[in-house]
Every structure is written in structure tokens, then in C-alpha cells.
Enzyme design. Structure first.
Site: not given
Ligand code: SF4
Length: 276
Positions: A123, A217
Site C-alpha cells: 500500500e 497486519s
């Protein structure tokens, strides 16, 4: 033993959208695994023939459609895909598109760009690439910022899955030292809501089971929050559950990462009921 689900958990808006896009575009190929959940990836492969490749170079003429996953990709890679003359289905989450657009716009206006996040995360690599200049600094904490000499005009965005408390430490540091700091809250509500819900649940539960990919995550963050308040386990499938975890427990909380499908959560709950 009572089993209670967190008020908010599991698939977020972006992942739901990406999975629907993949199902609608059968036989497509995703660039990297669509979500951080091996079981859901298997289901998509079996039921919809959605495969994945790890790099653009693996895309040959047999592949007609490519899905860009929720994390997004860099501007250069996106262009490379378009140049291949294939159908590109963009499942980049709108909450990830937002920091990409902000970085592009603020860099055009001459701001130094600070990104709070992990520079190795796809990202962030995507978001960074939208800057039109090279003054982009990715930091994980205030310590890293201390080594960087910034100009007076700074724009800052955060990785969508970061904790707001940590972001505030960084923005606080910058605001106290620089004249113009444009702070954009790009942390995604879905993550925040799931975190708050697991915090609340883990305060009353004796044990919390977090369901999700071990390489995700946001799932790990849920696990860490739960673990701070009670006994907690992070599992990917029902096979990992152990009967002894539930001995002498009155309340078992359940939460799941943003990439965990509801069918898996239900499977885990059935198995816990079987064991207790
Ligand atoms: S966690 Fe938030 S930013 Fe990430 S895919 Fe889900 S909705 Fe989008």
C-alpha cells in the site's frame, strides 16, 4: 461457556468489494494474492477460477483480465498493466486511493510528503509512487523523523491500517516544529472500529480467538490488542483450536481480521461449540 462476537469484525468494505469484483469477473488473475487469507483465496480459485501471479512479467497473452488488489499498486506498475492491452479491474480500495490522490496533489503544490507507515508494505509503495517529486519520507515513528530535514511545507498521510494514537504522536511532533503541516487522516474506519470492538470485548472475555491470516497486519493488531487484556489466540483455521484453551472459561470472544470471510468465522464458532 458463552461465545460472543465483537461488535465489528471481519470483512471490511474494501475487501467485500474486491471479492465481489473477483467473483463477477471469473477467470481473472490478481496481481498478488487478492486478500491476506489463504482459505478465501482457495475458495475463489475453486469456485471462480481466480488465480494470482506475483509479477507483471508473468502476465502473458493467455491472460485477458487482471485485478488490482485492495492495497493498490504503484503508478508505474499500473501504467505497465494498461500498456499490456488487457482489461484492468481496479479493486484498489477507495480509502487507499485517497492517500494516493492526496500525495499526488500535495506534491504538485510543492509540499514535502511524510507518510506514516511501513515502506515495505505494498500500500505504501503504491502511495509513495504518486508523488511527482522525490521528497517523500516514510516513517514508522518520531525517532525516524528526527533524522530528516524537512522543508517548511509538509503534508502527511498515514497507512490505512495504522493506529491513530501512533499517528497523533508523529503529527504532534511535526506541528510543534514546522510552520505549515497539512495533516490528512487517512486511517481507515473499518480498522479502527474492529480495533475498538476487540478492545471492549477482550476486557470482559476470559479468552479471545482472532481469526485471520497470520501475515495480515490488521489481524495481528487485533491480536495484540486482545492479548493485552486477556488470553488470546490468532488462528487461520478451526484445526488449530485446542480444547484446553477453553477449560474453566466463561466467556469466549471472537473477532476476525479485515480479510476474514464470515463463513470461516461461523466454522470456527461451530468447532469451539463442539470442543466445549
Ligand atoms: S481495511 Fe479499510 S482501507 Fe483496507 S481495504 Fe478495508 S476498507 Fe479499505
Amino acid at each position: 461457556m458463552e461465545i460472543k462476537k465483537a461488535k465489528s469484525y471481519g470483512f471490511c468494505f474494501g475487501v467485500k468489494r474486491a471479492v465481489e469484483l473477483a467473483q463477477d469477473s471469473k477467470n481473472a488473475v490478481t496481481l498478488g494474492p487478492l486478500i491476506h487469507n489463504p482459505l478465501e483465496i482457495n475458495r475463489l480459485l475453486k469456485e471462480y477460477n481466480v488465480k494470482y501471479v506475483n509479477s507483471i512479467d508473468e502476465i502473458d497473452e493467455r491472460i485477458k483480465r487482471v485485478i488490482v488488489r485492495t492495497h493498490g499498486i504503484s503508478k508505474e506498475r499500473y501504467k505497465k498493466l494498461l500498456d499490456k492491452n488487457i482489461e484492468v479491474i481496479d479493486a484498489t480500495c477507495p480509502f487507499v486511493k485517497k492517500p494516493q490522490e492526496i500525495v499526488e496533489e500535495m506534491s504538485k503544490q510543492g509540499y514535502d510528503i511524510v507518510i506514516f507507515g511501513d515502506k515495505n508494505h505494498p500500500e505504501i509503495q503504491g502511495v509513495m509512487s504518486y508523488s511527482i517529486h522525490k521528497r517523500v519520507f516514510v516513517v514508522l515513528d518520531v525517532e525516524e523523523l528526527k533524522n530528516i530535514h524537512l522543508k517548511e511545507k509538509i503534508a502527511i498521510v498515514a497507512q490505512t491500517t495504522r493506529k491513530i494514537e501512533d499517528y497523533l504522536k508523529i503529527t504532534d511532533y511535526l506541528i510543534k516544529r514546522y510552520k505549515e503541516v497539512r495533516v490528512f487522516n487517512t486511517i481507515c474506519n473499518a480498522t479502527f472500529e474492529n480495533q475498538e470492538a476487540v478492545r471492549e470485548l477482550s476486557r470482559e472475555a476470559d479468552i479471545v480467538i482472532i481469526v485471520g491470516g497470520k501475515n495480515s497486519s490488521n489481524t495481528k493488531q487485533l491480536f495484540n490488542i486482545a492479548k493485552a487484556n486477556c488470553e488470546a489466540y490468532l488462528i487461520e483455521s478451526e484445526d488449530e483450536l485446542k480444547k484446553e484453551w477453553f477449560l474453566n472459561k466463561n466467556l469466549c470472544g471472537i473477532s476476525a481480521g479485515a480479510s476474514t470471510p464470515e463463513w470461516l468465522v461461523e466454522k470456527i464458532i461451530s468447532k469451539i461449540k463442539e470442543l466445549t
